[in-house]
Design a protein around this motif. Sequence first.
Motif, PDB file in Angstrom:
ATOM      1  N   GLY A  61      13.861 -26.081 114.915  1.00 17.17           N
ATOM      2  CA  GLY A  61      12.924 -25.050 114.487  1.00 17.17           C
ATOM      3  C   GLY A  61      13.291 -24.469 113.134  1.00 17.17           C
ATOM      4  O   GLY A  61      12.427 -24.221 112.292  1.00 17.17           O
ATOM      5  N   SER A  62      14.595 -24.272 112.908  1.00 16.95           N
ATOM      6  CA  SER A  62      15.046 -23.742 111.614  1.00 16.95           C
ATOM      7  C   SER A  62      14.720 -24.701 110.480  1.00 16.95           C
ATOM      8  O   SER A  62      14.340 -24.273 109.388  1.00 16.95           O
ATOM      9  N   ALA A  63      14.869 -26.002 110.734  1.00 20.99           N
ATOM     10  CA  ALA A  63      14.536 -26.989 109.703  1.00 20.99           C
ATOM     11  C   ALA A  63      13.060 -26.900 109.337  1.00 20.99           C
ATOM     12  O   ALA A  63      12.676 -26.981 108.158  1.00 20.99           O
ATOM     13  N   THR A  64      12.200 -26.710 110.357  1.00 16.53           N
ATOM     14  CA  THR A  64      10.766 -26.570 110.108  1.00 16.53           C
ATOM     15  C   THR A  64      10.473 -25.337 109.268  1.00 16.53           C
ATOM     16  O   THR A  64       9.722 -25.390 108.289  1.00 16.53           O
ATOM     17  N   VAL A  65      11.077 -24.210 109.642  1.00 19.63           N
ATOM     18  CA  VAL A  65      10.830 -22.961 108.925  1.00 19.63           C
ATOM     19  C   VAL A  65      11.404 -23.017 107.509  1.00 19.63           C
ATOM     20  O   VAL A  65      10.804 -22.495 106.574  1.00 19.63           O
ATOM     21  N   MET A  66      12.567 -23.667 107.353  1.00 21.39           N
ATOM     22  CA  MET A  66      13.144 -23.785 106.014  1.00 21.39           C
ATOM     23  C   MET A  66      12.252 -24.629 105.107  1.00 21.39           C
ATOM     24  O   MET A  66      12.143 -24.372 103.905  1.00 21.39           O
ATOM     25  N   GLY A  67      11.584 -25.641 105.684  1.00 19.32           N
ATOM     26  CA  GLY A  67      10.617 -26.395 104.901  1.00 19.32           C
ATOM     27  C   GLY A  67       9.469 -25.514 104.464  1.00 19.32           C
ATOM     28  O   GLY A  67       8.991 -25.600 103.318  1.00 19.32           O
ATOM     29  N   GLN A  68       9.018 -24.652 105.361  1.00 28.72           N
ATOM     30  CA  GLN A  68       7.954 -23.710 105.012  1.00 28.72           C
ATOM     31  C   GLN A  68       8.431 -22.741 103.930  1.00 28.72           C
ATOM     32  O   GLN A  68       7.670 -22.393 103.006  1.00 28.72           O
ATOM     33  N   LEU A  69       9.686 -22.320 104.015  1.00 28.13           N
ATOM     34  CA  LEU A  69      10.231 -21.404 103.008  1.00 28.13           C
ATOM     35  C   LEU A  69      10.208 -22.036 101.622  1.00 28.13           C
ATOM     36  O   LEU A  69       9.841 -21.386 100.638  1.00 28.13           O
ATOM     37  N   VAL A  70      10.609 -23.301 101.542  1.00 26.36           N
ATOM     38  CA  VAL A  70      10.583 -24.001 100.250  1.00 26.36           C
ATOM     39  C   VAL A  70       9.161 -24.028  99.695  1.00 26.36           C
ATOM     40  O   VAL A  70       8.938 -23.772  98.505  1.00 26.36           O
ATOM     41  N   GLN A  71       8.183 -24.318 100.547  1.00 29.36           N
ATOM     42  CA  GLN A  71       6.785 -24.344 100.108  1.00 29.36           C
ATOM     43  C   GLN A  71       6.335 -22.967  99.614  1.00 29.36           C
ATOM     44  O   GLN A  71       5.732 -22.844  98.534  1.00 29.36           O
ATOM     45  N   VAL A  72       6.628 -21.935 100.389  1.00 27.55           N
ATOM     46  CA  VAL A  72       6.169 -20.583 100.047  1.00 27.55           C
ATOM     47  C   VAL A  72       6.830 -20.084  98.765  1.00 27.55           C
ATOM     48  O   VAL A  72       6.183 -19.458  97.918  1.00 27.55           O
ATOM     49  N   LEU A  73       8.127 -20.358  98.595  1.00 28.68           N
ATOM     50  CA  LEU A  73       8.803 -19.946  97.363  1.00 28.68           C
ATOM     51  C   LEU A  73       8.212 -20.663  96.153  1.00 28.68           C
ATOM     52  O   LEU A  73       8.097 -20.073  95.069  1.00 28.68           O
ATOM     53  N   GLY A  74       7.830 -21.934  96.336  1.00 29.49           N
ATOM     54  CA  GLY A  74       7.184 -22.651  95.246  1.00 29.49           C
ATOM     55  C   GLY A  74       5.829 -22.058  94.907  1.00 29.49           C
ATOM     56  O   GLY A  74       5.481 -21.898  93.725  1.00 29.49           O
ATOM     57  N   SER A  84      15.842 -23.767  94.149  1.00 29.85           N
ATOM     58  CA  SER A  84      16.752 -24.902  94.316  1.00 29.85           C
ATOM     59  C   SER A  84      17.714 -24.674  95.477  1.00 29.85           C
ATOM     60  O   SER A  84      17.993 -25.592  96.261  1.00 29.85           O
ATOM     61  N   LEU A  85      18.246 -23.445  95.600  1.00 30.28           N
ATOM     62  CA  LEU A  85      19.137 -23.147  96.724  1.00 30.28           C
ATOM     63  C   LEU A  85      18.409 -23.335  98.049  1.00 30.28           C
ATOM     64  O   LEU A  85      18.930 -23.954  98.981  1.00 30.28           O
ATOM     65  N   ALA A  86      17.190 -22.819  98.132  1.00 30.66           N
ATOM     66  CA  ALA A  86      16.416 -22.929  99.372  1.00 30.66           C
ATOM     67  C   ALA A  86      16.098 -24.379  99.706  1.00 30.66           C
ATOM     68  O   ALA A  86      16.024 -24.751 100.886  1.00 30.66           O
ATOM     69  N   ALA A  87      15.918 -25.206  98.682  1.00 31.22           N
ATOM     70  CA  ALA A  87      15.539 -26.604  98.912  1.00 31.22           C
ATOM     71  C   ALA A  87      16.637 -27.389  99.625  1.00 31.22           C
ATOM     72  O   ALA A  87      16.366 -28.432 100.227  1.00 31.22           O
ATOM     73  N   ARG A  88      17.878 -26.896  99.595  1.00 30.45           N
ATOM     74  CA  ARG A  88      18.979 -27.573 100.282  1.00 30.45           C
ATOM     75  C   ARG A  88      18.944 -27.330 101.788  1.00 30.45           C
ATOM     76  O   ARG A  88      19.484 -28.114 102.565  1.00 30.45           O
ATOM     77  N   PHE A  89      18.333 -26.235 102.195  1.00 29.87           N
ATOM     78  CA  PHE A  89      18.480 -25.779 103.571  1.00 29.87           C
ATOM     79  C   PHE A  89      17.830 -26.688 104.612  1.00 29.87           C
ATOM     80  O   PHE A  89      18.427 -26.902 105.684  1.00 29.87           O
ATOM     81  N   PRO A  90      16.629 -27.223 104.388  1.00 30.37           N
ATOM     82  CA  PRO A  90      16.042 -28.072 105.442  1.00 30.37           C
ATOM     83  C   PRO A  90      16.922 -29.261 105.818  1.00 30.37           C
ATOM     84  O   PRO A  90      17.093 -29.559 107.005  1.00 30.37           O
ATOM     85  N   SER A  91      17.505 -29.929 104.819  1.00 32.80           N
ATOM     86  CA  SER A  91      18.337 -31.100 105.139  1.00 32.80           C
ATOM     87  C   SER A  91      19.601 -30.676 105.877  1.00 32.80           C
ATOM     88  O   SER A  91      20.092 -31.410 106.759  1.00 32.80           O
ATOM     89  N   GLU A  92      20.148 -29.492 105.557  1.00 36.45           N
ATOM     90  CA  GLU A  92      21.326 -29.013 106.281  1.00 36.45           C
ATOM     91  C   GLU A  92      20.977 -28.717 107.742  1.00 36.45           C
ATOM     92  O   GLU A  92      21.751 -29.044 108.655  1.00 36.45           O
ATOM     93  N   GLU A  93      19.799 -28.126 107.965  1.00 37.29           N
ATOM     94  CA  GLU A  93      19.390 -27.833 109.343  1.00 37.29           C
ATOM     95  C   GLU A  93      19.154 -29.125 110.126  1.00 37.29           C
ATOM     96  O   GLU A  93      19.478 -29.210 111.318  1.00 37.29           O
ATOM     97  N   ILE A  94      18.587 -30.148 109.484  1.00 37.33           N
ATOM     98  CA  ILE A  94      18.391 -31.436 110.154  1.00 37.33           C
ATOM     99  C   ILE A  94      19.744 -32.047 110.534  1.00 37.33           C
ATOM    100  O   ILE A  94      19.909 -32.620 111.616  1.00 37.33           O
ATOM    101  N   HIS A  95      20.714 -31.905 109.648  1.00 40.12           N
ATOM    102  CA  HIS A  95      22.077 -32.355 109.940  1.00 40.12           C
ATOM    103  C   HIS A  95      22.611 -31.656 111.189  1.00 40.12           C
ATOM    104  O   HIS A  95      23.252 -32.273 112.052  1.00 40.12           O
ATOM    105  N   HIS A  96      22.310 -30.360 111.317  1.00 40.90           N
ATOM    106  CA  HIS A  96      22.789 -29.587 112.457  1.00 40.90           C
ATOM    107  C   HIS A  96      22.093 -30.007 113.748  1.00 40.90           C
ATOM    108  O   HIS A  96      22.703 -29.967 114.820  1.00 40.90           O
TER     109      HIS A  96
END
Length: 273
Positions: A61-74, A84-96
């Motif tokens: 769920g966090s990975a999904t929301v972090m993807g939305q965050l990247v879109q909204v910040l853009g 750029s910092l936010a763009a790292r987060f979805p892949s880190e959440e997928i790793h988790h």
Amino acid sequence: MASELFEIDLTDGPALTLHERATGDLAQRYPWASMDPSCYPLLLVERARHSWTLRALNEFGSATVMGQLVQVLGEARVPLDLWSLAARFPSEEIHHVELCARMAMCLGGGTQLSYDPAAFAVAFDPSLTFLQRASELIVQVCCVGETLSFALLSGCLRATSHPLTRAVLTTLVQEEALHGRLGFLYLDWIAPELGSAEKERLGRVARRTLDAQAPLWEKLRSSTKEGVTREGFLLEHVNALGWMESQDYIAVTHETVEAQVKAPLLRHGIRVP
């Protein structure tokens, strides 16, 4: 709401090779063989399987929301360094997601969980500007949600000495360290432009996000005595499988909310009601 069974998978081809090249071969990086479920009570292991499966779903769920965050910040055209910092987060959440799922498998397999795939995305008031949406998501996800998550994961890490649990939690803590911090870096940038009405609105957003956690903390109001939980489990077993003691969750949450959520929000002019 459409309910689906939570399942994750990997391909067995070039995509997997590229994935492992980017994240490292998790099968080799972590001491999976050190976890022996037979060393712990069966009921506790079953709960641990459920807990790690639920953690995988939460990270999903966090990975999904972090993807939305990247879109909204853009859409809000925030400064590139914040984006750029936010763009790292979805892949880190997928790793988790993968790490937590592998922990569940190591304990005997994931448990069946159903979820609504559409429930993770944040729905905005259509009257909000793109910048107001960005501020709302930042406060909800980063300033509150990820700040709390980081503190609780850190507490679990401090509590465990099991080599596998410690290795997995270390990765989660290290990679999530910036997730909450981004929220306050964003507020450093935007706070001078926030009017009193917007600050008041964001305070209500923080309050709603905290209130959503309340049922969990009520469940944790249990006690321990001389290293044994109320149900008779040894705390060393509880810690080894990835948890803190119940009262520690409550104490860490209270301290984090006051010192790391409410206080820094107030320094930016946002008072949590």
